[in-house]
Design a protein around this motif. Structure first.
Motif, short mmCIF file in Angstrom:
data_model
loop_
_atom_site.label_atom_id
_atom_site.label_comp_id
_atom_site.label_asym_id
_atom_site.label_seq_id
_atom_site.Cartn_x
_atom_site.Cartn_y
_atom_site.Cartn_z
N VAL A 188 0.65 -1.16 -0.14
CA VAL A 188 0.01 0.12 -0.02
C VAL A 188 0.80 1.10 0.08
O VAL A 188 1.64 1.35 0.77
CB VAL A 188 -0.86 0.09 1.27
CG1 VAL A 188 -1.73 1.26 1.16
CG2 VAL A 188 -1.76 -1.07 0.99
N GLU A 189 0.68 2.19 -0.79
CA GLU A 189 1.49 3.21 -1.03
C GLU A 189 1.21 4.21 0.13
O GLU A 189 -0.11 4.53 0.44
CB GLU A 189 1.19 4.25 -2.27
CG GLU A 189 2.06 5.29 -2.39
CD GLU A 189 1.83 6.11 -3.64
OE1 GLU A 189 2.50 7.32 -3.86
OE2 GLU A 189 1.19 5.67 -4.63
N VAL A 190 2.21 4.56 0.96
CA VAL A 190 1.99 5.52 1.85
C VAL A 190 2.71 6.75 1.90
O VAL A 190 3.62 7.05 1.17
CB VAL A 190 2.42 5.07 3.48
CG1 VAL A 190 1.67 3.78 3.64
CG2 VAL A 190 3.94 4.46 3.39
N GLU A 191 2.44 7.92 2.43
CA GLU A 191 3.25 9.16 2.33
C GLU A 191 4.31 9.30 3.15
O GLU A 191 5.18 10.25 2.90
CB GLU A 191 2.37 10.44 2.36
CG GLU A 191 1.52 10.57 1.18
CD GLU A 191 2.37 10.77 0.10
OE1 GLU A 191 3.22 11.80 -0.01
OE2 GLU A 191 2.00 10.16 -1.17
N ILE A 192 4.21 8.50 4.46
CA ILE A 192 5.32 8.64 5.57
C ILE A 192 6.04 7.30 5.56
O ILE A 192 5.06 6.54 5.97
CB ILE A 192 4.83 9.19 6.71
CG1 ILE A 192 4.30 10.41 6.39
CG2 ILE A 192 5.95 9.32 7.87
CD1 ILE A 192 5.22 11.78 6.18
N SER A 193 7.01 7.20 5.74
CA SER A 193 7.91 5.74 5.98
C SER A 193 7.66 5.36 7.36
O SER A 193 7.79 6.05 8.21
CB SER A 193 9.47 6.04 5.77
OG SER A 193 10.04 4.65 6.30
N PRO A 194 7.13 4.23 7.45
CA PRO A 194 6.73 3.53 8.78
C PRO A 194 8.07 3.44 9.56
O PRO A 194 8.01 3.45 10.78
CB PRO A 194 6.34 2.13 8.45
CG PRO A 194 5.76 2.15 7.08
CD PRO A 194 6.64 3.38 6.32
N THR A 195 9.20 3.28 9.05
CA THR A 195 10.62 3.29 9.68
C THR A 195 10.97 4.50 9.81
O THR A 195 11.50 4.47 11.27
CB THR A 195 11.72 2.49 8.56
OG1 THR A 195 11.28 1.33 8.18
CG2 THR A 195 12.93 2.39 9.32
N PHE A 196 10.68 5.82 9.34
CA PHE A 196 11.13 6.94 9.90
C PHE A 196 9.69 7.88 10.07
O PHE A 196 9.47 8.72 9.15
CB PHE A 196 12.00 7.56 8.93
CG PHE A 196 13.16 6.49 8.67
CD1 PHE A 196 13.97 6.46 9.67
CD2 PHE A 196 13.48 5.93 7.33
CE1 PHE A 196 15.32 5.42 9.26
CE2 PHE A 196 14.50 5.23 6.99
CZ PHE A 196 15.41 4.87 8.13
N PRO A 197 9.10 7.39 10.92
CA PRO A 197 7.92 8.48 11.10
C PRO A 197 8.23 10.09 11.26
O PRO A 197 9.13 10.24 11.91
CB PRO A 197 7.24 7.85 12.51
CG PRO A 197 8.20 7.14 13.00
CD PRO A 197 9.14 6.73 12.02
N LYS A 198 7.41 10.89 10.88
CA LYS A 198 7.46 12.33 11.05
C LYS A 198 8.69 12.93 10.00
O LYS A 198 8.81 14.03 9.82
CB LYS A 198 8.17 12.80 12.31
CG LYS A 198 7.20 12.32 13.72
CD LYS A 198 7.58 12.94 14.83
CE LYS A 198 6.63 12.71 16.02
NZ LYS A 198 6.85 13.32 17.20
N ILE A 199 9.17 11.97 9.08
CA ILE A 199 10.18 12.33 8.11
C ILE A 199 9.24 12.48 6.86
O ILE A 199 9.06 11.58 5.99
CB ILE A 199 11.53 11.48 7.93
CG1 ILE A 199 12.12 11.38 9.52
CG2 ILE A 199 12.19 12.03 6.97
CD1 ILE A 199 12.73 12.56 9.77
N GLU A 200 9.08 13.78 6.39
CA GLU A 200 8.36 13.89 5.20
C GLU A 200 9.11 13.85 3.91
O GLU A 200 10.18 13.94 4.07
CB GLU A 200 7.49 15.20 5.27
CG GLU A 200 6.64 15.57 6.59
CD GLU A 200 6.02 17.00 6.47
OE1 GLU A 200 6.52 17.85 5.62
OE2 GLU A 200 5.11 17.13 7.35
N LYS A 201 8.63 13.51 3.00
CA LYS A 201 9.29 13.51 1.58
C LYS A 201 9.76 14.73 1.21
O LYS A 201 10.90 14.69 0.58
CB LYS A 201 8.21 13.10 0.51
CG LYS A 201 7.76 11.42 0.60
CD LYS A 201 7.08 11.25 -0.86
CE LYS A 201 6.42 9.92 -0.67
NZ LYS A 201 5.63 9.56 -1.75
N ALA A 202 9.41 15.86 1.70
CA ALA A 202 10.12 17.11 1.39
C ALA A 202 11.37 17.06 1.90
O ALA A 202 12.31 17.94 1.09
CB ALA A 202 9.27 18.48 1.90
#
Length: 218
Positions: free
Chosen positions: A167-181
């Motif tokens: 399932v595509e997600v916007e935030i990595s489960p491994t690194f929560p709070k780290i946005e793609k920006a």
């Protein structure tokens, strides 16, 4: 009959069809370990990628990005790089651009990985700058890789394994709070100066109190 198709830069790919597992193994053996080409085998389809500059830059910078996050968040990591992940029972094998144990690092620390006994890597990264005939979502989902990153030179897609499918997600489960920006900024700054990009990322992570925010239990 074996068919081949050659693709072009920024990655050169050669695709073989109708290959069985035994022929795949013979090709790996013939190519040897001291090579830059990477191989993926998916139920009869063999793809050999010869990465060029743009591909290798992205692979190295993403690897650096992940290592910085791991360090600043106080996590642990075991890096496998492009180690061959062979699953003969699935008739599939892969040499990803990067793969890591993070959540399960403690289970494999100090060990040579045996995929018949050890868990699969937690995170796999692929840089695909050209078309690939391999369905990598199905491939890595079948290997039970819990998180998969795919970067095409412009867009980073993050997938989380849920009920044996990605399932595509916007935030990595491994690194929560780290946005793609944050990732995109680091990539762009690294094109100008990798050292300064690393300094800025580390400073930003500390300033925003991202460090040690992970929910992963070590």
């Amino acid at each position: 009959m074996i068919n081949t198709v050659a693709l072009t830069i920024p990655e050169k790919r050669i695709v073989f069809y109708n290959l069985n597992w035994q022929k795949y193994q013979k090709i790996i053996e013939a190519l040897g370990e001291n090579r830059t080409a990477r191989i993926i085998y998916d139920q009869g389809i063999l793809e050999i990628t010869m990465p060029l500059e743009e591909h290798e830059f992205a692979r190295e910078i993403i690897g650096l990005f992940i290592r910085i996050l791991v360090f600043e968040m106080g996590l642990k990591i075991k890096t496998l790089g492009s180690t061959t992940l062979n699953y003969p029972q699935l008739d599939r094998g892969a040499e990803p651009d990067n793969c890591y144990y993070i959540q399960n690092q403690s289970k494999v620390a100090g060990k040579k990985i045996d995929l018949t006994k050890d868990p699969p890597p937690d995170l796999v990264v692929e840089v695909d700058l050209t078309h690939t005939d391999i369905n990598k979502l199905n491939l890595y989902a079948s290997m039970e890789i819990s998180e998969f990153w795919r970067y095409d030179g412009e867009v980073l897609l993050i997938y989380q394994l849920q009920n044996q499918k990605y399932v595509e997600v916007e935030i990595s489960p491994t690194f929560p709070k780290i946005e793609k920006a944050i990732f995109y900024e680091f990539i762009e700054q690294s094109k100008l100066d990798e050292v300064e990009a690393e300094k800025k990322l580390r400073a930003d992570l500390k300033a925003e109190e991202y460090v040690r925010c992970s929910t992963i239990n070590n």
